[in-house]
Motif scaffolding. Structure first.
Motif, PDB file in Angstrom:
ATOM      1  N   UNK A 255       0.825  -1.241   0.031  1.00 32.64           N
ATOM      2  CA  UNK A 255       0.065  -0.176  -0.142  1.00 32.64           C
ATOM      3  C   UNK A 255       0.860   1.353   0.016  1.00 32.64           C
ATOM      4  N   UNK A 256       1.928   1.361   0.726  1.00 33.67           N
ATOM      5  CA  UNK A 256       2.739   2.299   0.704  1.00 33.67           C
ATOM      6  C   UNK A 256       3.423   2.679  -0.438  1.00 33.67           C
ATOM      7  N   UNK A 257       3.909   1.486  -1.210  1.00 35.18           N
ATOM      8  CA  UNK A 257       4.486   1.461  -2.664  1.00 35.18           C
ATOM      9  C   UNK A 257       3.284   2.298  -3.615  1.00 35.18           C
ATOM     10  N   UNK A 258       2.096   1.808  -3.390  1.00 28.90           N
ATOM     11  CA  UNK A 258       1.174   2.186  -4.247  1.00 28.90           C
ATOM     12  C   UNK A 258       0.796   3.686  -3.960  1.00 28.90           C
ATOM     13  N   UNK A 259       0.912   4.022  -2.636  1.00 27.24           N
ATOM     14  CA  UNK A 259       0.501   5.445  -2.115  1.00 27.24           C
ATOM     15  C   UNK A 259       1.646   6.323  -2.879  1.00 27.24           C
ATOM     16  N   UNK A 260       2.673   5.950  -2.960  1.00 27.11           N
ATOM     17  CA  UNK A 260       3.928   6.616  -3.471  1.00 27.11           C
ATOM     18  C   UNK A 260       3.626   6.923  -4.991  1.00 27.11           C
ATOM     19  N   UNK A 261       3.241   5.852  -5.681  1.00 27.56           N
ATOM     20  CA  UNK A 261       2.949   5.905  -7.087  1.00 27.56           C
ATOM     21  C   UNK A 261       1.816   6.831  -7.358  1.00 27.56           C
ATOM     22  N   UNK A 363      -7.286   9.041  16.518  1.00 25.65           N
ATOM     23  CA  UNK A 363      -5.873   9.664  15.886  1.00 25.65           C
ATOM     24  C   UNK A 363      -6.433  10.496  14.735  1.00 25.65           C
ATOM     25  N   UNK A 364      -5.613  11.480  14.510  1.00 23.27           N
ATOM     26  CA  UNK A 364      -5.784  12.255  13.308  1.00 23.27           C
ATOM     27  C   UNK A 364      -5.780  11.900  11.876  1.00 23.27           C
ATOM     28  N   UNK A 365      -4.978  10.750  11.728  1.00 27.76           N
ATOM     29  CA  UNK A 365      -4.927  10.202  10.476  1.00 27.76           C
ATOM     30  C   UNK A 365      -6.275   9.462  10.272  1.00 27.76           C
ATOM     31  N   UNK A 366      -7.032   8.753  11.465  1.00 31.79           N
ATOM     32  CA  UNK A 366      -8.190   8.173  11.164  1.00 31.79           C
ATOM     33  C   UNK A 366      -9.273   9.349  10.773  1.00 31.79           C
ATOM     34  N   UNK A 367      -9.068  10.472  11.367  1.00 26.76           N
ATOM     35  CA  UNK A 367     -10.078  11.344  11.336  1.00 26.76           C
ATOM     36  C   UNK A 367     -10.096  11.958   9.553  1.00 26.76           C
ATOM     37  N   UNK A 368      -8.980  12.196   9.155  1.00 33.95           N
ATOM     38  CA  UNK A 368      -9.038  12.576   7.969  1.00 33.95           C
ATOM     39  C   UNK A 368      -9.177  11.387   6.691  1.00 33.95           C
ATOM     40  N   UNK A 369      -8.844  10.221   7.271  1.00 33.45           N
ATOM     41  CA  UNK A 369      -9.345   9.101   6.459  1.00 33.45           C
ATOM     42  C   UNK A 369     -10.773   9.022   6.408  1.00 33.45           C
ATOM     43  N   UNK A 370     -11.511   9.177   7.399  1.00 37.25           N
ATOM     44  CA  UNK A 370     -12.985   9.086   7.519  1.00 37.25           C
ATOM     45  C   UNK A 370     -13.395  10.436   6.640  1.00 37.25           C
ATOM     46  N   UNK A 371     -12.818  11.715   6.774  1.00 40.88           N
ATOM     47  CA  UNK A 371     -13.463  12.726   5.839  1.00 40.88           C
ATOM     48  C   UNK A 371     -13.119  12.529   4.596  1.00 40.88           C
ATOM     49  N   UNK A 422      -8.034   5.797 -12.726  1.00 41.52           N
ATOM     50  CA  UNK A 422      -8.335   6.685 -11.814  1.00 41.52           C
ATOM     51  C   UNK A 422      -7.472   7.003 -10.401  1.00 41.52           C
ATOM     52  N   UNK A 423      -7.577   7.737  -9.733  1.00 43.78           N
ATOM     53  CA  UNK A 423      -6.959   8.315  -8.448  1.00 43.78           C
ATOM     54  C   UNK A 423      -7.492   8.308  -7.222  1.00 43.78           C
ATOM     55  N   UNK A 424      -9.011   8.748  -7.503  1.00 49.76           N
ATOM     56  CA  UNK A 424      -9.813   8.740  -6.157  1.00 49.76           C
ATOM     57  C   UNK A 424     -10.037   7.526  -5.200  1.00 49.76           C
ATOM     58  N   UNK A 425     -10.732   6.583  -5.638  1.00 47.52           N
ATOM     59  CA  UNK A 425     -10.801   5.235  -4.832  1.00 47.52           C
ATOM     60  C   UNK A 425      -9.706   4.446  -4.675  1.00 47.52           C
ATOM     61  N   UNK A 426      -8.731   4.493  -5.716  1.00 52.59           N
ATOM     62  CA  UNK A 426      -7.356   3.761  -5.433  1.00 52.59           C
ATOM     63  C   UNK A 426      -6.766   4.458  -4.538  1.00 52.59           C
ATOM     64  N   UNK A 427      -6.571   5.663  -4.446  1.00 48.80           N
ATOM     65  CA  UNK A 427      -5.648   6.407  -3.369  1.00 48.80           C
ATOM     66  C   UNK A 427      -6.397   6.216  -1.899  1.00 48.80           C
ATOM     67  N   UNK A 428      -7.584   6.239  -1.942  1.00 47.89           N
ATOM     68  CA  UNK A 428      -8.448   5.921  -0.813  1.00 47.89           C
ATOM     69  C   UNK A 428      -8.391   4.828   0.015  1.00 47.89           C
ATOM     70  N   UNK A 429      -8.420   3.570  -1.053  1.00 49.47           N
ATOM     71  CA  UNK A 429      -8.135   2.382  -0.496  1.00 49.47           C
ATOM     72  C   UNK A 429      -6.658   2.295  -0.063  1.00 49.47           C
ATOM     73  N   UNK A 430      -5.626   2.673  -0.592  1.00 51.09           N
ATOM     74  CA  UNK A 430      -4.531   2.585   0.088  1.00 51.09           C
ATOM     75  C   UNK A 430      -4.228   3.342   1.314  1.00 51.09           C
ATOM     76  N   UNK A 431      -5.003   4.591   1.133  1.00 46.87           N
ATOM     77  CA  UNK A 431      -5.082   5.157   2.774  1.00 46.87           C
ATOM     78  C   UNK A 431      -5.550   4.390   3.740  1.00 46.87           C
TER      79      UNK A 431
END
Length: 459
Positions: A255-261, A363-371, A422-431
């Motif tokens: 997921x980290x590698x895909x997030x970098x991509x 956590x702040x990370x979980x709040x950002x992920x939820x938003x 696409x970038x939206x759902x793919x990036x969201x899944x990695x997050x």
């Protein structure tokens, strides 16, 4: 080093610790029991024989000593003393208890004997005779070798030979030795009973010790077996956790590698949007300003420059609106979800049904992920699915939270399109995966004829 047979090693490995101890302890205790039993019985036999000898010697001394006092002054007994002794041995109290009787002088002469042929003869002093001359009462089952034991040897009986010192009644000086033989049948019977009792006591104590030690070791062995099974279960559980952690770590790494991509693709998209939009408008404005500076401008250049700059600013603001997040620190999970829903409704004008539980998001990370999850899924439902009805939910799930967005739109495939990555759902899944959660995309439920249900699970 002694080689242990393979069969014994296998047997030892199959037996429990308690049974291994029982076998080894039985061998050791049996050897110890034999040694202790032999030592105890030998000492008991010696004690019984000596006690019988002491008692017999005391009885004999009470009869013989008064009749033998003449030996204090001469090496032979007077005829009256010999007559009285002979009467005591043949018909008196000594006749019932003894087979034969002798009196020796300290020089080794036979002063009296129930066998008259030995009187007056001298023989070599044996160790028992010397011990009696030193004041000891000596008893033994003698082999009766020598000419002085001819009568006793020819009798064929097992006789107990006893030597007892004869003392001077006035001075206590040893003046002779009384040697007498008595049948040993009753003594042997007493020795057999004592030997049997001593062996029974030793065996009983040994068996009790072995049983007690076996019980103690068996309890310890059972506890060790339980602890070993518990450790095996823990090792198996830890191995499963290790495998699960390895799988999760690999998933997070991927997921980290895909997030970098994806980040690189985001940056390229932002760069392209800036280059193709605001940059082009600002470049056009610069060209018109340069023409005005050189006096080659047109009457509408001012209007064109203003419009270009306004359009560039509008596009930059639009890009920033997609990138920035409102302040989420200090908000609960329900408040974060409400902010995302209100922001979507404000920009899109769509109505969103909501069922939001008051859950804690630490956590702040979980709040950002939820938003971001609500922002992306609500945007997809409005812009791409053409949904007329959208519903958002937030509720506790196991040890975490579950958020979902459901619509009645045209639906779409969760698999990425290779022609339009696409970038939206793919990036969201990695997050979501990077936070240890998961995302599911399924057809809509709750009676909707079509549409999509997107769910997120966060620990």
């Amino acid at each position: 080093m002694v080689a242990v047979p393979l069969s014994l090693r296998r047997l030892g490995a199959e037996l429990s610790l308690a049974w291994q101890f029982a076998i080894a302890g039985l061998i050791v205790l049996m050897a110890g029991m034999a040694a202790i039993g032999l030592w105890v019985t030998a000492n008991i036999e010696m004690a019984i024989v000596q006690n019988r000898a002491d008692a017999t010697a005391l009885f004999v001394d009470s009869i013989v000593s008064p009749l033998s006092q003449t030996l204090a002054h001469q090496s032979a007994l007077d005829p009256p003393a010999q007559k009285n002794l002979l009467a005591a041995v043949e018909t008196g109290p000594l006749s019932e208890r003894f087979f034969s009787f002798k009196i020796w002088t300290p020089e080794g002469d036979v002063a009296f004997s129930s066998d008259p042929g030995l009187v007056g003869q001298r023989f070599a002093l044996q160790p028992e005779m010397l011990a009696a001359l030193n004041g000891e009462v000596v008893a033994a089952f003698d082999e009766m070798a020598g000419a002085e034991h001819l009568v006793e040897r020819d009798s064929g009986q097992e006789l107990l030979e006893i030597h007892s010192p004869i003392r001077d009644a006035g001075t206590g000086r040893i003046i002779g030795v009384a040697e007498f033989y008595r049948p040993s049948a009753d003594i042997r019977e007493a020795l057999s009973r004592a030997r049997l009792r001593s062996w029974l006591v030793v065996a009983g104590v040994t068996i009790a010790m072995l049983a007690l030690l076996f019980v103690i070791v068996a309890r310890g062995s059972n506890r060790i077996d339980r602890q070993r099974r518990r450790l095996d279960d823990q090792v198996e559980h830890l191995s499963q956790l290790l495998a699960a952690n390895t799988t999760l770590r690999n998933a997070v790494d991927e997921a980290a590698q895909r997030a970098v991509t994806l980040n690189e693709r985001y940056l390229r998209r932002i760069s392209a949007d800036l280059h193709d939009g605001p940059a082009q408008l600002l470049a056009f404005a610069v060209l018109r300003l340069e023409a005005i500076r050189k006096g080659k401008g047109r009457p509408d250049d001012e209007t064109l420059v203003r419009r270009s700059i306004d359009d560039a600013i509008a596009e930059i603001r639009s890009l920033c609106q997609d990138l920035r997040l409102p302040e989420l620190e200090g908000l609960s999970g329900r408040e974060v979800a409400l902010r995302a829903i209100k922001a979507h409704a404000f920009h899109s004008g769509a109505t969103v049904e909501s069922a939001l539980a008051d859950v804690a998001v630490e956590t702040q990370g979980a709040k950002i992920c939820l938003y971001r999850f609500l922002q992306e899924t609500l945007s997809n439902a409005t812009r791409h699915a053409g949904a007329s009805r959208i519903k958002a939910e937030l509720s506790p799930h196991d040890t975490g939270i579950m958020a979902c967005v459901e619509d009645d739109g045209i639906g779409f495939s969760s698999e990425p399109d290779p022609d339009r990555p696409g970038l939206g759902l793919a990036g969201l899944r990695e997050r979501i995966i990077s936070l240890g959660g998961r995302m599911e995309i399924t057809p809509a439920s709750n009676g909707m004829p079509s549409g999509t249900l997107v769910r997120m699970f966060l620990p």
